[in-house]
Structures are given as C-alpha cells and as structure tokens.
Motif scaffolding. Structure first.
Motif, PDB file in Angstrom:
ATOM      1  N   UNK A   1       0.825  -1.209   0.000  1.00 33.62           N
ATOM      2  CA  UNK A   1       0.000   0.000   0.000  1.00 33.62           C
ATOM      3  C   UNK A   1       0.859   1.260   0.000  1.00 33.62           C
ATOM      4  N   UNK A   2       1.982   1.219   0.685  1.00 33.17           N
ATOM      5  CA  UNK A   2       2.889   2.364   0.693  1.00 33.17           C
ATOM      6  C   UNK A   2       3.763   2.411  -0.557  1.00 33.17           C
ATOM      7  N   UNK A   3       4.036   1.245  -1.140  1.00 35.20           N
ATOM      8  CA  UNK A   3       4.933   1.188  -2.283  1.00 35.20           C
ATOM      9  C   UNK A   3       4.359   1.805  -3.544  1.00 35.20           C
ATOM     10  N   UNK A   4       3.041   1.676  -3.746  1.00 33.70           N
ATOM     11  CA  UNK A   4       2.433   2.219  -4.966  1.00 33.70           C
ATOM     12  C   UNK A   4       2.556   3.734  -5.034  1.00 33.70           C
ATOM     13  N   UNK A   5       2.083   4.487  -4.019  1.00 37.88           N
ATOM     14  CA  UNK A   5       2.255   5.945  -4.111  1.00 37.88           C
ATOM     15  C   UNK A   5       3.713   6.381  -4.083  1.00 37.88           C
ATOM     16  N   UNK A   6       4.572   5.637  -3.359  1.00 39.35           N
ATOM     17  CA  UNK A   6       5.991   5.991  -3.337  1.00 39.35           C
ATOM     18  C   UNK A   6       6.612   5.829  -4.719  1.00 39.35           C
ATOM     19  N   UNK A   7       6.292   4.743  -5.411  1.00 36.93           N
ATOM     20  CA  UNK A   7       6.819   4.526  -6.762  1.00 36.93           C
ATOM     21  C   UNK A   7       6.291   5.584  -7.729  1.00 36.93           C
ATOM     22  N   UNK A   8       5.019   5.926  -7.611  1.00 39.52           N
ATOM     23  CA  UNK A   8       4.452   6.967  -8.469  1.00 39.52           C
ATOM     24  C   UNK A   8       5.165   8.296  -8.256  1.00 39.52           C
ATOM     25  N   UNK A   9       5.393   8.641  -6.998  1.00 39.71           N
ATOM     26  CA  UNK A   9       6.051   9.909  -6.712  1.00 39.71           C
ATOM     27  C   UNK A   9       7.494   9.952  -7.184  1.00 39.71           C
ATOM     28  N   UNK A  10       8.215   8.855  -7.020  1.00 38.23           N
ATOM     29  CA  UNK A  10       9.629   8.839  -7.374  1.00 38.23           C
ATOM     30  C   UNK A  10       9.861   8.791  -8.882  1.00 38.23           C
ATOM     31  N   UNK A  11       8.962   8.148  -9.610  1.00 34.76           N
ATOM     32  CA  UNK A  11       9.174   7.959 -11.042  1.00 34.76           C
ATOM     33  C   UNK A  11       8.492   9.013 -11.903  1.00 34.76           C
ATOM     34  N   UNK A  12       7.390   9.558 -11.442  1.00 31.09           N
ATOM     35  CA  UNK A  12       6.610  10.437 -12.308  1.00 31.09           C
ATOM     36  C   UNK A  12       6.697  11.912 -11.928  1.00 31.09           C
ATOM     37  N   UNK A  13       7.384  12.225 -10.871  1.00 29.96           N
ATOM     38  CA  UNK A  13       7.491  13.621 -10.452  1.00 29.96           C
ATOM     39  C   UNK A  13       8.950  13.950 -10.173  1.00 29.96           C
ATOM     40  N   UNK A  14       9.313  15.172 -10.493  1.00 29.53           N
ATOM     41  CA  UNK A  14      10.654  15.659 -10.240  1.00 29.53           C
ATOM     42  C   UNK A  14      10.589  16.719  -9.153  1.00 29.53           C
ATOM     43  N   UNK A  15      11.346  16.532  -8.092  1.00 35.01           N
ATOM     44  CA  UNK A  15      11.338  17.475  -6.971  1.00 35.01           C
ATOM     45  C   UNK A  15      12.688  17.425  -6.285  1.00 35.01           C
ATOM     46  N   UNK A  16      13.066  18.470  -5.596  1.00 38.78           N
ATOM     47  CA  UNK A  16      14.362  18.492  -4.900  1.00 38.78           C
ATOM     48  C   UNK A  16      14.441  17.377  -3.856  1.00 38.78           C
ATOM     49  N   UNK A  17      15.550  16.668  -3.857  1.00 36.63           N
ATOM     50  CA  UNK A  17      15.754  15.615  -2.881  1.00 36.63           C
ATOM     51  C   UNK A  17      15.171  14.274  -3.278  1.00 36.63           C
ATOM     52  N   UNK A  18      14.770  14.130  -4.538  1.00 35.12           N
ATOM     53  CA  UNK A  18      14.163  12.864  -4.957  1.00 35.12           C
ATOM     54  C   UNK A  18      15.163  11.714  -4.843  1.00 35.12           C
ATOM     55  N   UNK A  19      16.393  11.927  -5.258  1.00 33.03           N
ATOM     56  CA  UNK A  19      17.410  10.873  -5.172  1.00 33.03           C
ATOM     57  C   UNK A  19      17.701  10.514  -3.715  1.00 33.03           C
ATOM     58  N   UNK A  20      17.737  11.534  -2.860  1.00 24.66           N
ATOM     59  CA  UNK A  20      17.985  11.270  -1.441  1.00 24.66           C
ATOM     60  C   UNK A  20      16.829  10.484  -0.823  1.00 24.66           C
ATOM     61  N   UNK A  21      15.600  10.842  -1.215  1.00 21.19           N
ATOM     62  CA  UNK A  21      14.438  10.115  -0.697  1.00 21.19           C
ATOM     63  C   UNK A  21      14.441   8.667  -1.161  1.00 21.19           C
ATOM     64  N   UNK A  22      14.816   8.451  -2.425  1.00 25.46           N
ATOM     65  CA  UNK A  22      14.898   7.087  -2.944  1.00 25.46           C
ATOM     66  C   UNK A  22      15.931   6.279  -2.161  1.00 25.46           C
ATOM     67  N   UNK A  23      17.076   6.869  -1.885  1.00 22.81           N
ATOM     68  CA  UNK A  23      18.089   6.186  -1.097  1.00 22.81           C
ATOM     69  C   UNK A  23      17.632   5.910   0.324  1.00 22.81           C
ATOM     70  N   UNK A  24      16.888   6.850   0.906  1.00 23.25           N
ATOM     71  CA  UNK A  24      16.377   6.648   2.260  1.00 23.25           C
ATOM     72  C   UNK A  24      15.392   5.495   2.314  1.00 23.25           C
TER      73      UNK A  24
END
Length: 264
Positions: free
Chosen positions: A78-101
């Motif tokens: 349930x958490x993975x779907x919105x997280x994947x949508x946010x990481x792949x379809x939106x560009x925002x500051x700190x996206x790479x850091x959030x992905x690593x976290x």
C-alpha cells in the motif's frame, strides 16, 4: 547453433542437484523415527509432525508469523504504490535522497536496525507489542515491494492513461481502472517477496518480540539453542509445502514470470 552442449548440461544438472540436495535431506530427516537428526533408511514416521502440531508454542509462533507477514507485506504494498508513483513520475528536490532513504533498510545490518527500533519503541512504551512488530517489518521489507513496483512502472506505457483522461476520465478513475491493473503483477511480486522476507526475518525480530509475540524463526532459534531434534526439520517441511503451494497458485492465476519480474 546448439548452445546446450554436454558441458552445459552437466554443469546445470550438478548445480540443480547442489541446490535441491539440502531441501531433500531436510524433508527426509523430518520423517525419521529417531530422536536425533538422521536420515531414515528402513522405517519412516510422522511422529515429529504430530509432535509439531501438538506443540502450542510452535503453532502459536506460526500463526504469529503468518499474520505478521501478511499485514507487513500488505502495508508495504500500500505504501509502495504511491511511493513509486512519486519517485518515477514527479521531479522534486531531494528525490534521489528520498529514494536512497527508502531503500536504506537493504544496506543497514538488521542487528543495527533491531537495536535502533528497540530503543525507539521503548521510548513510546510499545516495544514487544504486535503493532510494533508490524511497523518494524513494514520498514524492513518495504524496499522489496518498492523495487518491483518501480520496475513494473518503468515498463508501463502511459498512452492508455492519456487516452482515458482525454476522454474525460478523472485522475482517480484513470488510476483505478488503468494504472492499478497494469501494475498488479509488480504489486503481487513485491507482496510475495515482502511476505517471504517478513516471514523469514530473525535478527531484528529477536530484539522486538515478546513471549506473547514470538514469530516462527525466533521460536526455531530458541528451540535449537536448547535441543536439536527432528521437529525443526518437520517445521521446514511445512514451510516448504506452503511456499510451493503459494508459487503454484500464483503461477496458475498470474504467472510466475509476471509476478517475480514485474512484467505487464
């Protein structure tokens, strides 16, 4: 050109035997009539399976593990779907850091996470509860779910979504009717891997479980520190049967290639 030469066939045969041999030995040991870990040669017995199902400690631990793995894997999905949508379809500051976290539980040793979570849950007075175990396992297995969902989303064509929205469908309707069904193989694959990882988790769980919330891996570990008898092999056989049955059902319903590789 035939690539399956004699050397390749022999190599793959030996490799398959190497992988299957431990499982076969464990399954044979589970049917021994002796009181020690030994492969039966003349007589077979189901006494250790009877003893297993009559052992309230193992039965309770198994039920705890099943419930914990189911809730944790579902929460991770349930958490993975919105997280994947946010990481792949939106560009925002700190996206790479959030992905690593979000993927960091794969890199941090489980014993370190176990000690840290023990300290955290003690601060809130919830350590040893089933809720704390679920939250901990969701964090531990979340990367498995996230990675497969992201892999499925990368190969997903957005043309059907654009067509639906151009015809007047809302964003929610487009997601529910088009995006989510297309992501289902990746979600199921992530759920299966997350479930297996949660069910098998031992190191961090030792720090967080209480006598009332012991999981099966912890119960097996405690049993083996006291004595080693064929009941442990009987537990392994039950787990193998459940795993094979789950794989068979998923293969019949969806297809293992789609589930385990996130193919659409």
């Amino acid at each position: 050109m035939n690539r399956n030469g004699l050397f390749a066939l022999v190599f793959h045969s030996l490799f398959s035997v190497f992988l299957a041999a431990p499982l076969v030995i464990v399954c044979l040991v589970a049917f021994t009539p002796d009181n020690m870990l030994s492969v039966p040669t003349l007589h077979f017995s189901v006494r250790w399976f009877v003893a297993l199902f009559n052992d309230n400690g193992f039965v309770t631990a198994f039920c705890n593990s099943m419930g914990l793995a189911t809730l944790a894997a579902t929460g991770a999905a349930l958490l993975g779907v919105p997280a994947a949508l946010g990481l792949l379809r939106y560009s925002f500051p700190g996206r790479a850091a959030l992905n690593g976290l979000l993927l960091s539980p794969l890199m941090i040793p489980p014993v370190v996470l176990g000690v840290a979570l023990l300290r955290l849950f003690n601060e809130f007075g919830v350590n040893g509860s089933f809720t704390s175990l679920v939250l901990a396992h969701v964090m531990l297995i979340f990367p498995y779910s996230l990675r497969l969902i992201m892999a499925s989303m990368v190969s997903l064509s957005r043309e059907p979504e654009h067509a639906a929205m151009s015809l007047g469908a809302s964003a929610w309707t487009t997601f529910r009717r088009i995006t989510l069904p297309a992501l289902l193989p990746g979600i199921l694959g992530g759920w299966v891997l997350a479930f297996a990882s949660s069910f098998d988790e031992l190191t961090a769980t030792i720090f967080l479980a209480s006598p009332a919330t012991l999981t099966l891996p912890v119960r097996i570990y405690m049993s083996m520190t006291e004595t080693v008898d064929p009941m442990v092999a009987a537990v392994a056989v039950v787990i193998i049967v459940i795993t094979v049955g789950l794989m068979f059902v998923l293969d019949r319903l969806v297809g293992l290639d789609k589930v385990l590789m996130g193919k659409n």
